[in-house]
Design a protein around this motif. Structure first.
Motif, PDB file in Angstrom:
ATOM      1  N   VAL A 131      58.394  48.515  60.935  1.00  0.00           N
ATOM      2  CA  VAL A 131      59.485  47.586  60.605  1.00  0.00           C
ATOM      3  C   VAL A 131      60.799  48.081  61.178  1.00  0.00           C
ATOM      4  O   VAL A 131      61.587  47.319  61.758  1.00  0.00           O
ATOM      5  N   LEU A 132      61.076  49.374  61.033  1.00  0.00           N
ATOM      6  CA  LEU A 132      62.317  49.982  61.498  1.00  0.00           C
ATOM      7  C   LEU A 132      62.026  51.053  62.540  1.00  0.00           C
ATOM      8  O   LEU A 132      61.007  51.744  62.457  1.00  0.00           O
ATOM      9  N   THR A 133      62.940  51.205  63.475  1.00  0.00           N
ATOM     10  CA  THR A 133      62.813  52.261  64.477  1.00  0.00           C
ATOM     11  C   THR A 133      63.763  53.421  64.220  1.00  0.00           C
ATOM     12  O   THR A 133      63.650  54.466  64.848  1.00  0.00           O
ATOM     13  N   LYS A 134      64.712  53.228  63.289  1.00  0.00           N
ATOM     14  CA  LYS A 134      65.663  54.287  62.960  1.00  0.00           C
ATOM     15  C   LYS A 134      66.160  54.073  61.538  1.00  0.00           C
ATOM     16  O   LYS A 134      65.983  52.997  60.958  1.00  0.00           O
ATOM     17  N   ASP A 135      66.777  55.114  60.980  1.00  0.00           N
ATOM     18  CA  ASP A 135      67.330  54.984  59.630  1.00  0.00           C
ATOM     19  C   ASP A 135      68.510  54.008  59.648  1.00  0.00           C
ATOM     20  O   ASP A 135      69.299  54.000  60.599  1.00  0.00           O
ATOM     21  N   PRO A 136      68.641  53.187  58.611  1.00  0.00           N
ATOM     22  CA  PRO A 136      69.803  52.280  58.555  1.00  0.00           C
ATOM     23  C   PRO A 136      71.088  53.058  58.357  1.00  0.00           C
ATOM     24  O   PRO A 136      71.088  54.179  57.831  1.00  0.00           O
ATOM     25  N   ASP A 137      72.192  52.460  58.772  1.00  0.00           N
ATOM     26  CA  ASP A 137      73.486  53.122  58.638  1.00  0.00           C
ATOM     27  C   ASP A 137      73.987  53.052  57.201  1.00  0.00           C
ATOM     28  O   ASP A 137      73.391  52.398  56.342  1.00  0.00           O
ATOM     29  N   ALA A 138      75.100  53.736  56.940  1.00  0.00           N
ATOM     30  CA  ALA A 138      75.610  53.884  55.571  1.00  0.00           C
ATOM     31  C   ALA A 138      76.051  52.577  54.943  1.00  0.00           C
ATOM     32  O   ALA A 138      76.126  52.472  53.715  1.00  0.00           O
ATOM     33  N   GLN A 139      76.353  51.567  55.739  1.00  0.00           N
ATOM     34  CA  GLN A 139      76.807  50.277  55.205  1.00  0.00           C
ATOM     35  C   GLN A 139      75.647  49.343  54.864  1.00  0.00           C
ATOM     36  O   GLN A 139      75.875  48.216  54.449  1.00  0.00           O
ATOM     37  N   ALA A 140      74.427  49.812  54.986  1.00  0.00           N
ATOM     38  CA  ALA A 140      73.274  48.948  54.716  1.00  0.00           C
ATOM     39  C   ALA A 140      73.169  48.603  53.235  1.00  0.00           C
ATOM     40  O   ALA A 140      72.632  47.558  52.887  1.00  0.00           O
ATOM     41  N   TYR A 141      73.646  49.497  52.377  1.00  0.00           N
ATOM     42  CA  TYR A 141      73.684  49.171  50.948  1.00  0.00           C
ATOM     43  C   TYR A 141      74.898  49.801  50.310  1.00  0.00           C
ATOM     44  O   TYR A 141      75.463  50.772  50.811  1.00  0.00           O
ATOM     45  N   SER A 142      75.299  49.228  49.185  1.00  0.00           N
ATOM     46  CA  SER A 142      76.429  49.750  48.425  1.00  0.00           C
ATOM     47  C   SER A 142      76.247  49.447  46.948  1.00  0.00           C
ATOM     48  O   SER A 142      75.891  48.319  46.591  1.00  0.00           O
ATOM     49  N   ASN A 143      76.497  50.447  46.114  1.00  0.00           N
ATOM     50  CA  ASN A 143      76.483  50.240  44.663  1.00  0.00           C
ATOM     51  C   ASN A 143      77.864  49.911  44.109  1.00  0.00           C
ATOM     52  O   ASN A 143      78.017  49.713  42.895  1.00  0.00           O
ATOM     53  N   ASP A 144      78.868  49.844  44.987  1.00  0.00           N
ATOM     54  CA  ASP A 144      80.237  49.638  44.517  1.00  0.00           C
ATOM     55  C   ASP A 144      80.398  48.325  43.761  1.00  0.00           C
ATOM     56  O   ASP A 144      81.045  48.267  42.702  1.00  0.00           O
ATOM     57  N   TYR A 145      79.817  47.257  44.276  1.00  0.00           N
ATOM     58  CA  TYR A 145      80.043  45.928  43.712  1.00  0.00           C
ATOM     59  C   TYR A 145      79.208  45.712  42.457  1.00  0.00           C
ATOM     60  O   TYR A 145      79.695  45.156  41.462  1.00  0.00           O
ATOM     61  N   VAL A 146      77.970  46.165  42.488  1.00  0.00           N
ATOM     62  CA  VAL A 146      77.132  45.994  41.297  1.00  0.00           C
ATOM     63  C   VAL A 146      77.627  46.872  40.155  1.00  0.00           C
ATOM     64  O   VAL A 146      77.530  46.497  38.985  1.00  0.00           O
ATOM     65  N   THR A 147      78.202  48.022  40.461  1.00  0.00           N
ATOM     66  CA  THR A 147      78.754  48.879  39.406  1.00  0.00           C
ATOM     67  C   THR A 147      79.882  48.159  38.678  1.00  0.00           C
ATOM     68  O   THR A 147      79.951  48.165  37.434  1.00  0.00           O
TER      69      THR A 147
END
Length: 384
Positions: free
Chosen positions: A338-354
């Motif tokens: 599915v992926l060829t490399k690790d996703p970058d840091a902006q791929a997910y964030s807990n800031d908004y759900v927190t």
């Protein structure tokens, strides 16, 4: 079923997408947890793109409309129904929706190809994918797939299956892979030995079918189920995705917090009011029957509740890392991952759900569901 469309048709947006017309009543809402309040007057119009047709898989969002939770947060939400030609994360990335519900590995594949999207709330904490066989086949673990006819949908939905096989020391060449339709007919007819199924949909379909040997509906004891959560190769599925670039806009970021809060409140309502959410989904236009929808809402609740101690929608870094690992290392019969490399840091964030969880806590909403217990659902023939 969930969206089963992968990178092979990632450009297909499906102009004929069906709409589930849903709007909230204008209202303002005092915000907490760091979010600012919505401006008085007309509510903000928001569009949510689902990844499949109207069904209990999305009950929380329909409940948030029905119960007025979005309007409480100053939002007027329209839900766009998904379908076979809809790639929700692409719809979002191209600006045709404000938010989308999509499986994590598929959305990450789109992000790797340039889609600017971010996972802002991981609603499903557990995978709903199973591999189901008749009990008399003796298939209780991936190691026993060897020499058997194994059904899968393809399009990136099969990677838990291949990861489980790899862990068991098998390769795709050790089994006969069968392109499975989006139902369980091939299993019931004996064309395949183990079929891919979602716990909240296709598995119910076999339990809604009549056993010709007894004249009664099949029972769970008639089947064996391989659960990838237990196997350790599960991948994260339904999440709320937002537009990465727009998250830098304080107004969109605030809207995102309020949208997540209202959505999670809808899911908390469905946790505590399963029958009511069944009725909400049926009224919203589900093509499947009432008992099937009750099963769906009940089973989906099991994928959400209990939630992490930090609250529903929180993204667990360990589960995220497991999903990425499976997506990068599990190879399908075509030699693709599915992926060829690790996703970058902006791929997910807990800031908004927190912030959303803090908002709900201030309202007295149970955002963890530590005492959650599922119901026992009786299915009717055909799910009616």
């Amino acid at each position: 079923m969930s969206c089963r469309i992968g990178r092979a048709i990632a450009a297909a947006i499906g102009a004929g997408a069906l709409l589930a017309a849903c709007s909230t009543t204008p209202a303002g809402q005092q915000a907490s947890g760091g979010a600012t309040s919505a401006a008085p007057g007309a509510p903000q119009k928001v569009t949510l793109q689902l990844q499949w047709f109207t069904q209990g898989q999305f009950a929380g969002y329909f409940a948030a409309i029905d119960q007025g939770y979005y309007s409480e947060k100053g939002l007027d939400v329209t839900i766009k129904e998904g379908g076979v030609d809809i790639v929700p994360q692409t719809v979002l990335a191209q600006g045709q929706a404000d938010y989308a519900i999509a499986w994590v590995p598929k959305a990450l594949a789109s992000r790797e190809q340039g889609a600017g999207i971010t996972d802002v709330a991981q609603v499903f904490q557990r995978s709903g994918t199973r591999q189901v066989s008749f009990a008399d086949k003796g298939i209780t673990s991936p190691a026993q797939f060897a020499g058997k006819k194994i059904g899968n949908w393809g399009f990136g939905n099969e990677f838990e299956l291949f990861a489980g096989m790899t862990k068991a020391g098998l390769t795709p060449a050790d089994v006969t892979l069968v392109q499975q339709q989006f139902d369980m007919q091939a299993l019931l007819s004996g064309e395949i030995d183990a079929a891919q199924a979602m716990s909240y949909n296709e598995y119910a379909q076999v339990l809604e079918a009549t056993n010709p040997a007894t004249g009664q509906l099949y029972q769970p004891s008639d089947f064996s189920v391989v659960d990838w959560n237990t196997d350790g190769t599960a991948m994260l599925q339904d999440a709320i995705w937002a537009n990465t670039e727009k998250l830098s806009d304080p107004a969109y970021a605030d809207q995102t917090v309020r949208f997540i809060a209202a959505s999670l409140k809808g899911w908390a309502y469905c946790r505590d009011n399963v029958e009511a959410c069944r009725d909400i989904v049926v009224r919203a236009g589900s093509k499947l029957g009432a008992s099937h929808q009750l099963w769906q809402v009940n089973e989906v609740n099991k994928l959400i509740w209990p939630s992490p101690a930090a609250g529903a929608g929180t993204i667990d870094p360990a589960l995220w890392a497991q999903t990425v690992s499976v997506a990068r290392t599990a190879v399908n019969a075509d030699g693709q991952t599915v992926l060829t490399k690790d996703p970058d840091a902006q791929a997910y964030s807990n800031d908004y759900v927190t912030k959303a969880v803090e908002m709900l806590k201030a309202e007295g909403v149970d955002v963890v569901g530590a005492s959650y217990a599922p119901q026992t659902v009786t299915l009717n023939p055909g799910g009616n």
